[in-house]
Scaffold this active site. Structure first.
Site, PDB file in Angstrom:
ATOM      1  N   ALA A 160     -29.921   8.594 -32.394  1.00 15.72           N
ATOM      2  CA  ALA A 160     -29.935   7.904 -33.858  1.00 15.72           C
ATOM      3  C   ALA A 160     -29.623   7.007 -33.717  1.00 15.72           C
ATOM      4  O   ALA A 160     -30.088   5.819 -33.745  1.00 15.72           O
ATOM      5  CB  ALA A 160     -30.380   9.001 -34.425  1.00 15.72           C
ATOM      6  N   LEU A 205     -26.508  10.221 -27.651  1.00 17.94           N
ATOM      7  CA  LEU A 205     -26.901  12.161 -27.999  1.00 17.94           C
ATOM      8  C   LEU A 205     -27.468  12.246 -29.291  1.00 17.94           C
ATOM      9  O   LEU A 205     -26.040  12.002 -30.084  1.00 17.94           O
ATOM     10  CB  LEU A 205     -25.900  12.488 -27.063  1.00 17.94           C
ATOM     11  N   SER A 206     -28.516  12.491 -29.922  1.00 15.98           N
ATOM     12  CA  SER A 206     -28.987  13.791 -30.408  1.00 15.98           C
ATOM     13  C   SER A 206     -28.504  12.561 -31.878  1.00 15.98           C
ATOM     14  O   SER A 206     -29.048  11.334 -32.140  1.00 15.98           O
ATOM     15  CB  SER A 206     -27.688  14.846 -30.796  1.00 15.98           C
ATOM     16  N   ALA A 207     -27.795  12.850 -32.636  1.00 18.24           N
ATOM     17  CA  ALA A 207     -26.884  11.716 -33.504  1.00 18.24           C
ATOM     18  C   ALA A 207     -26.252  10.694 -32.927  1.00 18.24           C
ATOM     19  O   ALA A 207     -26.821   8.891 -33.579  1.00 18.24           O
ATOM     20  CB  ALA A 207     -26.066  12.087 -35.114  1.00 18.24           C
ATOM     21  N   HIS A 234     -31.653  21.059 -26.174  1.00 19.30           N
ATOM     22  CA  HIS A 234     -30.890  19.869 -26.585  1.00 19.30           C
ATOM     23  C   HIS A 234     -30.273  19.581 -26.141  1.00 19.30           C
ATOM     24  O   HIS A 234     -29.095  20.358 -25.919  1.00 19.30           O
ATOM     25  CB  HIS A 234     -31.456  20.007 -28.288  1.00 19.30           C
TER      26      HIS A 234
END
Length: 395
Positions: free
Chosen positions: A158, A153-155, A289
């Site tokens: 990425a 998720l998220s970072a 988010h």
């Protein structure tokens, strides 16, 4: 919150000396809950100085798969597992689970450093630390090296892009939730720009960022992309850029080959010449988010709602496990448990799939009961029929 406001927010947060940090991805810490994961040490040189947590159910499937799960900023491994239910899925389907964890000494908000050049290169920094953890799990638990997967998720999403790009020879597939494409940032300023502006790039340029990340010349991993349409932390346009990056790698056209609703949300699909789905994209309409969950009204939920762990009527963890091919067979059970399961009534519920767009009210009405998660994949059924007819090769 504007980009300028976010930059001002970042400037006023403490930062460890000499360390580049990126706050703003998934602010808010999830409760650790009752996750069964445990920590291991001594798994390699660990140049990224990460912590290794894992869970291996008492009964593993034969030639078990391994799923690597990467938490978001301000989260930790146990909290993200408790929220997403990955250890429950591992227990049910007999695969091993690896959950790397960031340290605050590396990043003030415990984000994986997906924008730091030293941490996103093959055989370097945090990417190498995660690779060493995978190797330790593979050796210790006789993992099927053709069934190693990664999601985050998220970072962590990425960083999932980072792992798929730098070690495409290791992973069969990955799933990126509210993340960003690989290689678009090597500084904090570039990372912020990517998060909030998501400037469009040419597909070939995006693909080349991945091609340059490793000496890989074989098949590319399959990719599942998830993003909320109301995400104000990571611009939802990043989902399209991730899809564009992997379509270029797989040599596939930009137009989806199938577009249907699953649990009331749009899913776009691309498959290869053999009819195997290799790229899919879920848009979770009106969701902010976070990781989408299906908890309310579920007799068999996976996870628990919390900060950036959002009730949406669709279990991303279950659907990602399904995309990875992990839900085809339950883990072996003891004789008594098997007898109880055989006595239970058969479940013949089929998921609702429609070609028509739905209003938000229709979407909520279409969310299924937990039994419906064992859905029939229309594209998969077509593929199996064509394979049986000898019209395409077996995947």
């Amino acid at each position: 919150m504007s980009l300028a406001d976010n930059i001002d927010f970042l400037r006023n947060l403490p930062k460890p000396p000499g360390i580049n940090t990126l706050q703003g991805l998934a602010r808010g810490r999830a409760s650790a809950g009752l996750s069964p994961i445990s920590e291991s040490t001594g798994f390699g040189s660990n140049p990224g100085d990460l912590r290794m947590f894992s869970y291996v159910p008492a009964t593993l499937a034969a030639n078990p798969a391994l799923v690597v799960v990467l938490h978001g900023c301000t989260q930790n491994a146990a909290g993200y597992d408790n929220g997403t239910g990955w250890s429950a899925l591992a227990e049910r389907y007999g695969f091993a689970l690896l959950m790397p964890e960031q340290k605050s000494s590396n990043n003030g908000n415990t984000c994986f450093n997906w924008f730091n050049a030293d941490d996103i290169a093959r055989d370097s920094g945090e990417a190498l630390s995660i690779r060493e953890m995978i190797e330790q799990m593979a050796v210790d638990h006789d993992v099927d090296r053709k069934r190693i997967f990664v999601t985050g998720l998220s970072a962590g999403g990425a960083m999932t892009s980072v792992m798929l790009a730098t070690y495409p020879d290791v992973f069969a597939a990955g799933a990126i939730i509210a993340g960003l494409p690989y290689g678009i940032a090597t500084t904090m300023q570039e990372a912020l720009s990517g998060m909030y502006r998501a400037a469009p790039r040419a597909a070939n340029d995006l693909g080349n960022l991945v091609r340059k990340a490793s000496p890989h010349t074989g098949e590319w991993p399959k990719v599942s992309v998830w993003h909320g349409s109301a995400d104000r932390t990571v611009n939802p346009a990043n989902a399209g850029e991730i899809v564009k990056q992997w379509l270029d790698l797989h040599g596939l056209p930009p137009a989806p080959m199938s577009a249907v609703d699953v649990d009331g949300y749009p899913r776009e699909v691309w498959w290869n010449k053999d009819g195997e789905t290799v790229v899919e994209s879920f848009t979770i309409t009106d969701m902010a988010h976070g990781t989408p969950l299906a908890i309310a009204g579920q007799d068999e939920p996976y996870g628990a709602a919390g900060a950036f762990l959002l009730e949406a009527g669709i279990s991303s963890s279950y659907h990602i496990a399904q995309f990875f091919g992990l839900t085809r067979q339950l883990a072996p059970r003891n004789v008594e448990a098997a007898a109880v399961e055989r006595a239970a009534p058969a479940d013949a519920t089929v998921s609702s799939v429609t070609q028509k767009p739905r209003t938000s009210g229709d979407r909520r009405a279409a969310r299924r009961d937990p039994a419906g998660r064992r859905s029939i994949d229309i594209n998969g059924a077509i593929t199996r029929a064509l394979t049986a007819a000898g019209l395409i090769k077996s995947p």
